[in-house]
Design an enzyme around this catalytic site. Structure first.
Site, short mmCIF file in Angstrom:
data_model
loop_
_atom_site.label_atom_id
_atom_site.label_comp_id
_atom_site.label_asym_id
_atom_site.label_seq_id
_atom_site.Cartn_x
_atom_site.Cartn_y
_atom_site.Cartn_z
N ASN A 78 0.80 -1.24 0.00
CA ASN A 78 0.00 0.00 0.00
C ASN A 78 0.82 1.27 0.00
O ASN A 78 0.35 2.32 -0.43
CB ASN A 78 -1.00 -0.02 1.15
CG ASN A 78 -0.34 -0.02 2.51
OD1 ASN A 78 0.81 -0.43 2.66
ND2 ASN A 78 -1.05 0.46 3.51
N GLU A 135 4.94 -3.75 12.28
CA GLU A 135 3.96 -2.69 12.02
C GLU A 135 2.78 -3.39 11.37
O GLU A 135 2.83 -3.75 10.19
CB GLU A 135 4.57 -1.64 11.09
CG GLU A 135 5.67 -0.82 11.72
CD GLU A 135 5.14 0.19 12.73
OE1 GLU A 135 5.96 0.86 13.36
OE2 GLU A 135 3.90 0.29 12.88
N CYS A 137 -3.03 1.54 6.96
CA CYS A 137 -3.17 0.90 8.26
C CYS A 137 -3.72 1.85 9.31
O CYS A 137 -4.19 1.42 10.36
CB CYS A 137 -1.81 0.41 8.72
SG CYS A 137 -0.62 1.75 8.78
N GLU A 142 8.78 3.35 14.36
CA GLU A 142 9.53 3.76 13.17
C GLU A 142 9.43 5.27 13.04
O GLU A 142 8.37 5.83 13.25
CB GLU A 142 8.98 3.05 11.92
CG GLU A 142 9.16 1.53 12.00
CD GLU A 142 8.81 0.81 10.72
OE1 GLU A 142 7.96 1.31 9.94
OE2 GLU A 142 9.39 -0.27 10.47
#
Ligand SMILES: NC(=O)c1ccc[n+]([C@@H]2O[C@H](COP(=O)([O-])OP(=O)(O)OC[C@H]3O[C@@H](n4cnc5c(N)ncnc54)[C@H](O)[C@@H]3O)[C@@H](O)[C@H]2O)c1
Ligand SMILES: O=C[C@H](O)CS(=O)(=O)O
Length: 488
Positions: A159, A257, A291, A465
Site C-alpha cells: 500500500n 507494524e 493501516c 519507526e
C-alpha cells in the site's frame, strides 16, 4: 508497458542480490500488473531461498565494513540518496502509481514522505550517543556504547511501496546495519528503483538487496538464518504473527507494524467542518488502504445528522478514475480480493440495518474501482466494527457520552492509530490519555511524519519507526566495565 520516465533506468525488471542484478522475464518471472488497467507493467525474477541466503551472506560481509565507516560518512551517503530520490520524484511517483494505483499527486506525496525518512535518519545517524555513568566502585568506570544490530531482514506491504521501505532502510543504514528486503509482490518496481538510486548514492555492494519472488520461501530463509539478527515486518497482523513465531528459534529482534482498526470520534464541541476535512483524509487517503485509516467513525448524537450530511456532500465532489489522470482522488483498489472484502462489509452492514447515503457498490468504471461509500445507522454487531475494511467505506456510529465512546473505541485487539475532534481542552487531555493506541490524532486526520514515533500497541505491532526512537530499534547497547583503575 513503457512509462514516460526522464530516467528510464529506474524501471528495472530485475532483483538485486548481493550486489548483482538478476533479470526477470516473461517466461520464468513474476508479472506485475497495473491495477487500474490490468496491463502487465513488466516482470521480476521468481527468486527463493537460495538467492535469499546469497543476499544474507553478502550483507554480512558488507555490514562489517559499513559499520566501520564513521557516522558522518554514513550520513553523507544517506543524504545523497535523499537528494536522488527527490531529484527523481516524478519518475518514482509514475512507477508507484503504475503498480499500486494511487493518484499521481498522492504518489508524489508518498515519495517525499518516504524520502523524508532517509533525510531524517541521515541526521540521526550522527547521534547514536553512548553513556559514561558514575561508577559504583572507585576502581571501575561504567561505559555503554551503541552498536548496529547487524544484518536486518525486511518484508514490506503493497500500500505504500516506497515509504514502508525507507522507514526501515533509513534507520537501518544510519545505524550501520545491512538490509535484505522482500517487497510486496504487487509493487516490486518501487523497491527496485530505490535500490538503483541507493547504488548511485554510494551504498556499497551487498549492503542492500531486494529479493523478489516466492514470499514464503524468502521469508522462511530470512527467519531461519542465524545471521539475520532482526526481522522488520510491515503488513497484516495474521502474517506478522506467523513471522514472529518463525523468528523464535533464533531469538531475533523484531519490528512489527501490523493491522489497525482506528476509531475517529466527533464530539459535539468539535469544529464540524474541520472534522469533515479530517475524516476525508483519515478515511479515504490511498482509497482507504492505509493501516491508520479511520475504520469506525463515532459521532455524538446531537451533531450526527449534520456531520453525515456534510461528509457526504464533500465526498460526492471527489472524482474516481485512473491515477494518472489529473484531479483524480480515488484510484482503483489493489485487487479483486480487496473489492470483495469491501462489498462483503457493505452487504453485511446493510443486511443488519445500516443505510447507504453515498456509494455502496463497484464503480461504473469496472475493474477494481469502487464508489466511495458512507453508511449511517451502523451498529457494533456489524463486521465494519471489528474488521479492518481496508477500502473506501465510512461507517458512521452514534454515541451519547464520552465514557461510552472511549469504551467502544478501545474494544478491539488493535491499537495503532486513533483520532478525535474536540475543542474542550480538558476533554482533549482525558480522551488522549484514555485511548489505548500507539498514536492519537487530535483535531487532525493526518499524523504520519518522520519526526514522530509511528507504531502500535496490542496486536498492531512492536517497536516504533521514525523519530529519535526509530534509530534505537537498529542498535544494541553494549556495556563496558573498565576495572583495575587503582588510585595513583
Ligand atoms: N502498521 C503499519 O505501518 C502498516 C502499514 C501498511 C500496511 N499494514 C497492514 O498490512 C495489511 C495490508 O498489506 P498486505 O496485504 O501487503 O499485508 P500482508 O501481510 O498480506 O503482506 C505483507 C508482506 O508480507 C509478505 N508475506 C505474506 N505472507 C508471507 C509469509 N508467509 N512469509 C513471508 N512473507 C509473507 C507479502 O508478500 C508482503 O510483502 C493491512 O492489515 C494493513 O493494516 C500495516
Ligand atoms: O499504511 C500505513 C502506513 O504507515 C501509511 S502512513 O505512514 O500513515 O502514511
Amino acid at each position: 508497458m513503457t512509462l514516460d520516465l526522464n530516467n528510464p533506468d529506474l524501471m528495472r525488471e530485475a532483483a538485486l542480490v548481493g550486489g548483482r542484478w538478476i533479470a526477470g522475464d516473461a517466461t520464468t518471472g513474476v508479472a506485475v500488473t497495473n491495477p487500474a488497467s490490468g496491463v502487465v507493467l513488466g516482470y521480476v525474477p521468481r527468486l527463493g531461498a537460495a538467492e535469499t541466503l546469497e543476499a544474507i551472506d553478502a550483507a554480512q560481509v558488507a555490514q562489517k565494513a559499513w559499520a566501520a565507516r564513521t557516522a558522518k560518512d554514513r550520513s553523507a551517503v544517506l543524504r545523497r540518496w535523499f537528494d536522488l530520490m527527490m531529484a527523481n520524484q516524478s519518475d518514482l511517483a509514475q512507477i508507484l502509481t503504475a503498480e499500486q494505483g494511487k493518484p499521481l499527486a498522492e504518489a508524489a506525496g508518498e515519495i517525499a514522505y518516504g524520502a523524508s525518512f532517509i533525510e531524517w535518519f541521515a541526521e540521526e545517524a550522527r547521534r547514536a550517543y553512548g553513556d559514561i555513568t558514575p561508577g559504583h566502585a572507585p576502581d571501575k568506570r561504567i561505559l555503554s556504547v551503541k552498536q548496529p544490530i547487524g544484518v536486518v531482514a525486511a518484508i514490506t506491504p503493497w500500500n505504500f511501496p516506497n515509504a514502508m521501505i525507507t522507514r526501515k532502510a533509513g534507520p537501518a543504514f544510519a545505524a550501520g546495519c545491512a538490509m535484505v528486503l522482500k517487497p510486496a509482490g504487487q509493487t516490486p518496481f518501487s523497491a527496485i528503483a530505490l535500490a538503483v538510486l541507493a547504488e548511485e548514492a554510494g551504498l556499497p555492494p551487498g549492503l542492500f538487496s531486494v529479493v523478489t519472488g516466492a514470499a514464503r520461501d524468502i521469508g522462511k530463509a530470512m527467519t531461519d538464518s542465524p545471521i539475520v539478527q532482526k526481522l522488520t515486518f510491515t503488513g497484516s497482523t495474521e502474517v506478522g504473527a506467523k513471522l514472529y513465531a518463525q523468528c523464535a528459534p533464533t531469538i531475533k529482534k523484531l519490528g512489527l507494524e501490523l493491522g489497525g482498526n482506528a476509531p475517529f470520534i466527533v464530539f459535539d464541541d468539535a469544529d464540524l467542518d474541520a472534522a469533515v476535512e479530517g475524516a476525508v483524509i483519515a478515511k479515504f487517503r490511498n482509497n482507504g488502504q492505509t493501516c491508520v485509516c479511520a475504520n469506525r467513525i463515532y459521532v455524538q448524537l446531537s451533531v450526527y445528522d449534520a456531520f453525515a450530511e456534510k461528509l457526504a456532500a464533500k465526498v460526492a465532489t471527489l472524482p474516481t478514475g485512473n491515477g494518472v489522470d489529473k484531479g483524480i482522488v480515488f484510484g482503483p483498489l489493489i485487487d479483486e480480493a480487496a473489492v470483495q472484502k469491501v462489498d462483503e462489509h457493505v452487504a453485511d452492514a446493510t443486511s443488519k440495518g445500516a443505510q447507504v447515503i453515498l456509494g455502496g457498490k463497484s464503480h461504473a468504471l469496472g475493474g477494481t474501482f469502487y464508489e466511495p461509500t458512507i453508511l449511517t445507522g451502523v451498529t457494533n454487531d456489524m463486521a465494519v466494527a471489528t474488521e479492518e475494511t481496508f477500502g473506501p467505506v465510512a461507517p458512521l456510529f452514534k454515541f451519547e457520552t464520552e465514557a461510552e465512546v472511549v469504551a467502544l473505541s478501545n474494544d478491539t485487539e488493535f491499537g495503532l492509530a486513533s483520532y478525535f475532534y474536540s475543542r474542550d481542552h480538558a476533554r482533549v487531555w482525558r480522551v488522549s490519555e484514555a485511548l489505548d493506541y500507539g498514536m492519537v490524532g487530535v483535531n487532525t486526520g493526518l499524523i504520519s511524519t518522520a519526526e514522530a514515533p509511528f507504531g502500535g500497541v496490542k496486536q498492531s505491532g512492536l517497536g516504533r519507526e521514525g523519530s529519535r526512537h526509530g534509530l534505537d530499534d537498529y542498535l544494541e547497547i553494549k556495556y563496558i566495565c573498565l576495572g583495575g583503575i587503582e588510585e595513583a
